[in-house]
Design an enzyme around this catalytic site. Structure first.
Site, PDB file in Angstrom:
ATOM      1  N   ASP A 128       0.769  -1.344  -0.072  1.00 10.51           N
ATOM      2  CA  ASP A 128      -0.119  -0.094  -0.019  1.00 10.51           C
ATOM      3  C   ASP A 128       0.841   1.301   0.144  1.00 10.51           C
ATOM      4  OD1 ASP A 128      -2.701   0.735  -0.137  1.00 10.51           O
ATOM      5  OD2 ASP A 128      -2.960   0.608   1.953  1.00 10.51           O
ATOM      6  N   CYS A 190     -24.571  -5.951  -0.680  1.00 12.12           N
ATOM      7  CA  CYS A 190     -23.570  -4.518  -0.301  1.00 12.12           C
ATOM      8  C   CYS A 190     -24.153  -3.380  -1.025  1.00 12.12           C
ATOM      9  CB  CYS A 190     -22.121  -4.911  -0.741  1.00 12.12           C
ATOM     10  SG  CYS A 190     -21.870  -4.928  -2.412  1.00 12.12           S
ATOM     11  N   CYS A 194     -25.138  -0.407   1.670  1.00 12.38           N
ATOM     12  CA  CYS A 194     -24.152   0.644   1.885  1.00 12.38           C
ATOM     13  C   CYS A 194     -24.903   2.035   2.729  1.00 12.38           C
ATOM     14  CB  CYS A 194     -23.425   1.001   0.704  1.00 12.38           C
ATOM     15  SG  CYS A 194     -22.426   2.712   0.550  1.00 12.38           S
ATOM     16  N   CYS A 210     -18.098   7.338   0.197  1.00  5.34           N
ATOM     17  CA  CYS A 210     -17.796   6.163   1.083  1.00  5.34           C
ATOM     18  C   CYS A 210     -17.309   6.555   2.438  1.00  5.34           C
ATOM     19  CB  CYS A 210     -16.670   5.447   0.204  1.00  5.34           C
ATOM     20  SG  CYS A 210     -15.969   3.848   1.116  1.00  5.34           S
TER      21      CYS A 210
HETATM   22  S1  SF4 Z   1     -22.486  -8.805  -1.047  1.00  7.51           S
HETATM   23 FE1  SF4 Z   1     -21.761  -7.336  -2.739  1.00  7.51          FE
HETATM   24  S2  SF4 Z   1     -19.475  -8.139  -2.772  1.00  7.51           S
HETATM   25 FE2  SF4 Z   1     -20.438  -9.433  -1.834  1.00  7.51          FE
HETATM   26  S3  SF4 Z   1     -21.341 -11.360  -3.135  1.00  7.51           S
HETATM   27 FE3  SF4 Z   1     -23.191  -9.684  -2.645  1.00  7.51          FE
HETATM   28  S4  SF4 Z   1     -22.657  -8.158  -4.420  1.00  7.51           S
HETATM   29 FE4  SF4 Z   1     -20.599  -9.306  -4.406  1.00  7.51          FE
HETATM   30  S1  SF4 Z   2     -19.547   3.370   2.933  1.00  2.00           S
HETATM   31 FE1  SF4 Z   2     -18.044   2.654   1.752  1.00  2.00          FE
HETATM   32  S2  SF4 Z   2     -17.249   0.984   3.271  1.00  2.00           S
HETATM   33 FE2  SF4 Z   2     -19.101   1.611   4.071  1.00  2.00          FE
HETATM   34  S3  SF4 Z   2     -20.678   0.223   3.156  1.00  2.00           S
HETATM   35 FE3  SF4 Z   2     -20.218   1.850   1.625  1.00  2.00          FE
HETATM   36  S4  SF4 Z   2     -18.785   1.379   0.274  1.00  2.00           S
HETATM   37 FE4  SF4 Z   2     -18.671   0.036   1.741  1.00  2.00          FE
END
Ligand code: SF4
Ligand code: SF4
Length: 307
Positions: A128, A190, A194, A210
């Site tokens: 990184d 996800c 989010c 984010c």
């Molecule tokens: S939560 Fe998001 S990253 Fe994980 S499998 Fe589902 S779509 Fe893909």
């Molecule tokens: S804010 Fe960023 S780290 Fe949190 S769930 Fe959304 S994309 Fe993921």
């Protein structure tokens, strides 16, 4: 017809002993493919990188790892697990123990030394800290695939991993990429989870929204109306809801064991920390990246939202 004997070198299994590396993959080095270069350039052009100006720099190096190590032939991509089951913590789980930059570098320098001892040549370890597209190379090496949440997902093991790379001037036998059908499918958990809708429909992240970016990388005052959703440092939501993270590896390096005081830190406590207390608590921690001012900015924002 080329009748030269194969010159590939293979890494022996015991090269990983005591290093914490869970999985690795090897790629031969060539410039990053044009599609990946174009995606990155478009992401930058759309200002999705927020105030992270450094992501605009060293484009030619990012696209060509030969510029990181003269004569480099192979990249070894390594994944080291860090997950610990701590629910409700305001600090991202990767930052609860010692700073991965230091820990992973030390471990990979040990591997690099062993590579040089076995095959000779030069090596360079990146954690990184250099402009290298670590997830791109990890995918090319067959370590995993990129999820919709933009994290590298290792099938059967998930995404709670630190990535690090060892560049070497030695030709190593490349490992095979995963089959094309290994991807997220239509899960979308996800995207729905989010809190700031930072995960875009095309699978890219609007970094400026984010919470990981806002709490760690964003410089200066937070944008007007920002809700950090209780996140003091980083955000684990899109990783936590991902079904691939249902059974993460539990055998982590001792350095990544959560520090109790850091794991228990609340926004109210953070606002009261003196510089001396912060320096002591965050010694050898990734959290020192925000400095005390950044952590207290986040804490005050959380308390304002809650009042
Ligand atoms: S939560 Fe998001 S990253 Fe994980 S499998 Fe589902 S779509 Fe893909
Ligand atoms: S804010 Fe960023 S780290 Fe949190 S769930 Fe959304 S994309 Fe993921």
């Amino acid at each position: 017809m080329n009748s030269e004997p194969c010159q590939w070198n293979k890494l022996p299994a015991d090269i990983w002993t005591g290093t914490g590396v869970f999985r690795y993959g090897v790629s031969d080095i060539s410039p990053v493919d044009e599609t990946a270069v174009l995606h990155y350039r478009q992401w930058i052009a759309r200002h999705r990188h927020g105030t992270m100006q450094y992501m605009e720099r060293y484009a030619e190096v990012r696209d060509n790892p030969h510029l990181l190590l003269e004569g480099a032939e192979s990249i070894i991509s390594c994944a080291i697990p860090y997950h610990t089951p701590l629910a409700g913590c305001a600090i991202s789980s990767y930052a609860l123990g010692d700073d991965y930059h230091e820990v992973v570098r030390n471990r990979l320098e040990t591997v690099a030394e062993r590579v040089r001892g076995l095959f000779g040549g030069e090596t360079r370890v990146c954690v990184d800290t250099a402009p290298i597209r670590e997830r791109y190379w990890a995918v090319r090496a067959g370590l995993g695939f990129i999820g919709i949440n933009n994290q590298l997902i290792i099938p059967g093991a998930g995404s709670y991993f630190f990535l690090g790379e060892i560049l070497t001037t030695v030709r190593l036998k490349p490992t095979a990429p995963l089959p094309d059908h290994m991807d997220c499918g239509r899960c979308g958990r996800c995207v729905r989870a989010c809190p700031t809708r930072a995960i875009m429909g095309d699978g890219s992240i609007d970094t400026s929204r984010c919470l990981s970016y806002l709490t760690i990388e964003h410089k200066g005052d937070l944008p007007e109306g920002t809700d950090l959703h209780g996140c003091l440092y980083g955000c684990d939501t899109c990783a936590r809801v991902c079904p691939h993270n249902a059974h993460p590896p539990t055998d982590i390096l001792p350095e990544f064991t959560p520090r109790p005081a850091v794991a228990a830190l609340t926004a109210a406590q953070a606002t009261e920390l003196t510089q001396e207390q912060f320096s002591t608590m965050m010694r050898h921690s990734a959290i020192k990246r925000t400095k005390l001012t950044g952590l207290q900015r986040n804490a005050q924002s959380i308390l304002k939202q809650q009042s």
